[in-house]
Design an enzyme around this catalytic site. Structure first.
Site, mmCIF file in Angstrom:
data_model
loop_
_atom_site.group_PDB
_atom_site.id
_atom_site.type_symbol
_atom_site.label_atom_id
_atom_site.label_comp_id
_atom_site.label_asym_id
_atom_site.label_seq_id
_atom_site.Cartn_x
_atom_site.Cartn_y
_atom_site.Cartn_z
ATOM 1 N N THR A 115 0.821 -1.207 0.000
ATOM 2 C CA THR A 115 0.000 0.000 0.000
ATOM 3 C C THR A 115 0.863 1.269 0.000
ATOM 4 O O THR A 115 1.904 1.312 0.648
ATOM 5 C CB THR A 115 -0.910 -0.024 1.241
ATOM 6 O OG1 THR A 115 -1.750 -1.169 1.137
ATOM 7 C CG2 THR A 115 -1.768 1.225 1.339
ATOM 8 N N GLY A 133 2.718 -2.525 8.095
ATOM 9 C CA GLY A 133 2.961 -2.915 9.483
ATOM 10 C C GLY A 133 4.337 -3.503 9.696
ATOM 11 O O GLY A 133 4.939 -4.066 8.785
ATOM 12 N N GLU A 137 -7.757 -5.230 4.128
ATOM 13 C CA GLU A 137 -7.934 -6.439 3.303
ATOM 14 C C GLU A 137 -9.165 -6.321 2.420
ATOM 15 O O GLU A 137 -9.882 -7.286 2.213
ATOM 16 C CB GLU A 137 -8.030 -7.697 4.196
ATOM 17 C CG GLU A 137 -6.958 -7.828 5.264
ATOM 18 C CD GLU A 137 -5.538 -7.895 4.696
ATOM 19 O OE1 GLU A 137 -5.397 -8.094 3.476
ATOM 20 O OE2 GLU A 137 -4.577 -7.704 5.466
#
Lengths: 689, 689
Positions: B150, B189, B443
């Site tokens: 992303t 993350g 997601e």
């Protein structure tokens, strides 16, 4: 530290370009609309005056505050609240100006209760002598007060409070005592760490006449009590008081717990404007007009209703600006190589944001109306005329329930509509959301208080049914009487309506649905004698229907009587009215249908009609949110910035303002060391607390 | 410090007394039901084994963690994650045991991406040679990896990614470069502060054959890249990487931004199991089967669906236990002096909590089913049979959207149903709520991915309409073909159904509604050629209807085939099934009615039927939530404690565990001093950041 990212720009078209285009494509004048919405009571002018003063103070910078711990954040909140008060003195702000400054800083003040419930209760419930003594101390902030009513075990049911104030006729004192743990005061704002005085609500226990060892309770009464030493600021002996700990929001508020161990207060502590105890005989004097206690509760609810529009407008401002800028996917039916679409052009994004934009306007008109009805009723009451009190109490309860639900849920809907970035701190909704989540519960739980609306409407319907041909006492009575007469004559209520083109018919439809639900509740309760509790879900729906009716009617009437606005402004307001009303109707479609308040064919057409209204409003969306004039400083949002520099600001917050990036961590799990080159370990963090 | 409150107890009946009564009044066996729900895959046994080990470690104490700042909380999260890994080694935990420990500690691990997307991507997309090199390093945690796909400007539309990986045929290297600010990686993350390696997804740019200065993009591809020095742990030159800052939740996760400045990586960095670049010719080899990339996305969605039941069960456990204990107001129709009622006995509280209790069970069966369908499909795919992939992808998308919405909204509904104490930190829902609010977006955004369900169903309906008499290829095809044949013969679909007494008819009703919506979408898109975007709202409703149908059908089938349970357990599960289905139907009443999936008279009876079902489930509510066996340590909730000591625990947290109460403040606004007796001021707090 400069690096290669300093010179990078976002991909084109960037935010400023996009917003410039959005603003140019609409004929809605932001200046006209913002003045129409916000200048009648000087709000806009006040905001323009106070904002630069606030922004000038480094202490009010919001840049890094999300990174603070609870104790640090509380300290910051207190420091800011002190500065606000000093600025008030310096600039000689009046109450409205001071409140504007607080609104912009956007911290719940640890002095909040001092300025609201504490001072209001003294003003309204203290005797003249008590007021003369306390008011100068309060207004100069020489003492700081709170309001301690709610207990650990008791909230809404005030009569169930356990704290005792027992009259000792020997010493002429009251003895405050908490007999159980659940008698602990709880949630009382400004009292956990700050206040040195409090209004304490306790069961008044007086000896039975002739039986001095037996006591009888006269219900909860307010006492003014010093709770902390004025020098050391430690609790007085016999009192345990502290802050209840972290919550969803209200991080800068010290909500309290407080217990008393046979703590003695003088006779003069009992606020005695309405009720009193004779110090010589121990005999109790009752208040003449118990309805008077309605006053402050209704005032607070009216305030909450009026405030909801700005909460929702803030979330919608952020969501509209960001989704106009954010692009995602090409049109599936368009060219493969075309530009990505603005996400606000997807109907699935519009259906979440644009009805809320319309809702902010609906809340605006109802907020204004609620405020003026409150003021009128207050005047009536002060003249000794209590007739409009029950109506106002019912209206404020139903609207508090509905409007806080719309605003609280609306904030979260806006957040989700913004996708990934909506979850980040740059969205600007975290603190608003956390603070506002208290509103569906405080000042009367949103599900509990709808009973008050239903009880009122059942009473009104009973009166109408008992005398359908009498002279109507008010508007509700008139509607209900007409409904009863129509039923009697088997005349159909659903005169042909055309909701898709006639704005007035929409109001009629909401009116009929609320009336049918009121009639059904009346039938079940009054005729079929069903138990109150078995009807609660139905009564909640009745309250919602009635409050939605008020929102729609108030919106309609405001636009119908408006004469000064330009055609372009007026025409977009009518579209917002239609969108709010028909979107609401679609969501409760079956209920309208069941009440004969909408035809099957109109109901089938609603989704297409709502989508058409959204496509008409869409080009004006940015100008419409601009009209709320919420300053960037208050929004504190990368996504919602007026200039559209979304990505630059998100990057700036991450790369330049995030203290976590000052720390280099050691990721090796076999080493205890957490921070590279320091002895910091997990145990040392815990030991700090 | 001892004080007079140490000896106080709550008012009677207290929580333990109430819960003992609740548990005794139900014939539902907690032991039987919990084993039925949770022991088939060893979950319950695992929990019992791991819990004492976790609770034994002081570092895992949750007592005061809500008071930490973001940086401190992150440090604590990292220290805990390291300890978890060391405990894994010490106790030789397998993957499931390690995940159980993580679940109980309830911190999002800063190593999360290393263990999930990083290792999975290497396993699935690296060549054999690459795997042989990297896997030992990964499994031993010698390197820590993340997954960087992303970007600041691009999430769902992966093809729109801007980061470039340009092949330099001279040096045989790829050059990673971020041409804009929006090309910055974002949200990734474990990468903000921790990882030293990452899978980086970038547009693969290769020279046009014969035109070495012109490049053509072959779309996004994954590369493995070292991003930080292994000793100093500082970013490598040419890389800017850091943590994006505070968010709603995920406080212990270092979501990253990352940019590259002409950063060179070797040819071997490109993961080359499916696609590759010839280092000598620069010629690209395409993957044979692009459908393979579905795999990991669908896996994650299936995991999310399976996980939702425990999230909701946790909130419902707290809400049921607390509202059974909390008392408020006497019965309006009862004695004035009677005891206050448990709030769970009010239908307006039941209607918020009990359908969610039923929903937790619905999510359970669908979660199990989703997991086994995923496993079957994976086996098919590994055998080279891709036929079931599209169905599974559609199902996982629709269910991810619906189930995360049910759980996220359900947590907040439970919170509000608990009134004032629901707003406090003792509720135990703050971190759960904040963390879980990411799920409607991650997601695949919940509104965006429903298009995938609709596209699949329109395709299926088109096939059925083209060949209604052919042999059905699967269950959906069979239902759709039957529907088309019925339409053709003008035979009514709505065979007489009796939803109020026949459990199978409820399934049929949900099936018909979903089928009618699929048919309408097919007609509009395929026949009337309406644009995709204009249909999006309708397509979202179709996906929801289909997913609700799956939840209801799966619940029904699980109970219908269940043979081992006692009558009392089975009978309450059937009531929960009915409540879930009929409550869902009532909320979407008009849509069912419009689709001829429910009669008008049944629809009118639904509210009473739902209320009746709730009153039957009510006596078993506490035993039903007990059956989820969520340990007090995980709940971390005063309100939800198994022993019912609600008020004692709330008081303990406030009076003994709140660090703010260690500080004495100075409330005088004319003094800068914030903390009594210290030089702490507002400016000093800000300067710490």
């Amino acid at each position: 530290m400069p690096d290669f990212t300093d010179k990078l720009s976002p991909a084109q078209p960037d935010g400023p370009t996009t917003l410039a285009h959005e603003r140019a494509q609409s004929n809605v004048s932001v200046k006209e609309l913002s003045e129409y919405l916000l200048s009648s009571d000087g709000f806009l002018q006040r905001q323009a005056r106070i904002l630069p003063i606030i922004q000038h103070e480094p202490l009010f910078s919001k840049e890094k505050q999300q990174n603070l711990s609870r104790p640090e954040r509380f300290k910051l909140g207190l420091a800011r609240a002190k500065l606000l008060r000093r600025l008030k003195d310096k600039h000689e702000w009046n109450y409205d100006e001071y409140k504007m400054a607080e609104y912009l800083v956007d911290d719940v003040s640890p002095y909040f209760l001092h300025l609201e419930m504490f001072i209001t209760t003294i003003r309204e419930q203290a005797s003249e002598e008590q007021r003369a003594y306390w008011m100068p101390l309060i207004e100069s902030w020489k003492i700081i007060g709170a309001y301690a009513q709610t207990e650990l075990g008791h909230g809404s049911n005030v009569r169930g409070l356990e704290l005792e104030a027992r009259w000792d006729s020997q010493s002429k004192e009251f003895i405050l005592h908490s007999p159980t743990l659940t008698a602990s005061k709880w949630w009382n704002g400004s009292l956990g760490r700050i206040a040195n005085h409090a209004i304490v609500v306790a069961q008044l226990l007086l000896p039975k006449p002739g039986l001095p060892n037996q006591y009888v309770s006269h219900g909860p009464h307010p006492f003014i009590v010093q709770v902390r030493d004025m020098k050391t600021h430690l609790p007085l002996e016999g009192i345990v008081v502290g802050d209840i700990g972290p919550k969803y929001g209200y991080i800068t508020m010290d909500n309290a717990y407080m217990l008393f161990d046979h703590f003695r207060i003088p006779h003069s502590a009992m606020l005695s404007r309405y009720s009193s105890v004779d110090p010589h005989t121990g005999i109790y004097t009752k208040p003449e007009q118990p309805a008077l206690v309605y006053g402050s509760l209704t005032y607070v609810r009216a305030q909450i209703v009026h405030h909801a529009r700005l909460v929702l407008a803030r979330a919608v401002t952020i969501a509209v600006r960001y989704t106009a800028i954010r692009r995602q996917f090409q049109d599936r039916d368009g060219d493969k190589g075309g530009p990505e679409m603005a996400v606000l052009d997807y109907p699935t994004v519009q259906i979440r944001i644009l009805p809320l934009l319309a809702t902010a306007f609906a809340l605006h008109y109802t907020g204004l109306s609620m405020r003026s009805i409150y003021q009128d009723t207050r005047k009536d009451v002060e003249r000794g005329d209590f007739r409009s009190l029950a109506h106002m109490h019912s209206m404020s309860s139903g609207l508090k329930s509905l409007c806080t639900m719309l605003a609280a849920d609306g904030v979260e809907t806006c957040r989700r509509a913004m996708g990934g970035h909506g979850f980040g701190g740059g969205g600007g909704l975290i603190q608003l959301n956390n603070d506002y989540l208290s509103k569906p519960t405080v000042e009367g739980d949103n599900w509990m208080i709808t009973q008050q609306v239903a009880a009122y409407l059942i009473k009104k319907m009973t009166a109408a049914a008992n005398s359908p041909d009498g002279i109507a006492s008010d508007e509700t009575d008139s509607i209900f009487k007409q409904f009863i007469r129509n039923r009697r004559s088997t005349k159909s209520d659903e005169a042909k309506r055309d909701m898709l083109t006639c704005d007035r018919d929409i109001v009629k439809s909401f009116e009929l649905r609320a009336t049918v639900l009121a009639y059904e509740a009346y039938e079940q309760r009054v005729h079929k004698k069903q138990s109150w509790n078995s009807l609660l879900i139905q009564l909640h729906k009745l309250s919602k229907a009635q409050s939605q009716h008020i929102l729609v009617k108030t919106f309609f009437e405001a636009l119908s009587t408006e004469k000064s606005l330009s055609d372009s402004a007026k025409s977009i307001l009518w579209e917002l009215y239609r969108l709010f009303a028909l979107f609401t109707m679609e969501n409760e479609g079956f209920e309208f249908f069941r009440c004969n308040a909408v035809t099957r064919s109109d109901l089938d057409s609603l989704p297409a009609r709502v989508q058409e209204l959204m496509s008409r409003i869409r080009p004006h969306a940015v100008n419409l949110v601009d009209s709320w004039m919420i300053p960037d400083y208050l929004l504190d949002s990368s996504l919602g910035r007026h200039d559209g520099r979304v990505y630059e600001d998100l990057y700036n917050r991450a790369h330049r303002l995030n203290p976590l990036n000052q720390i280099t961590f050691n990721p090796n799990y076999w080493e205890d060391e957490i921070v590279k080159g320091s002895k910091d370990s997990g145990a040392s963090i815990l030991s700090k607390l």
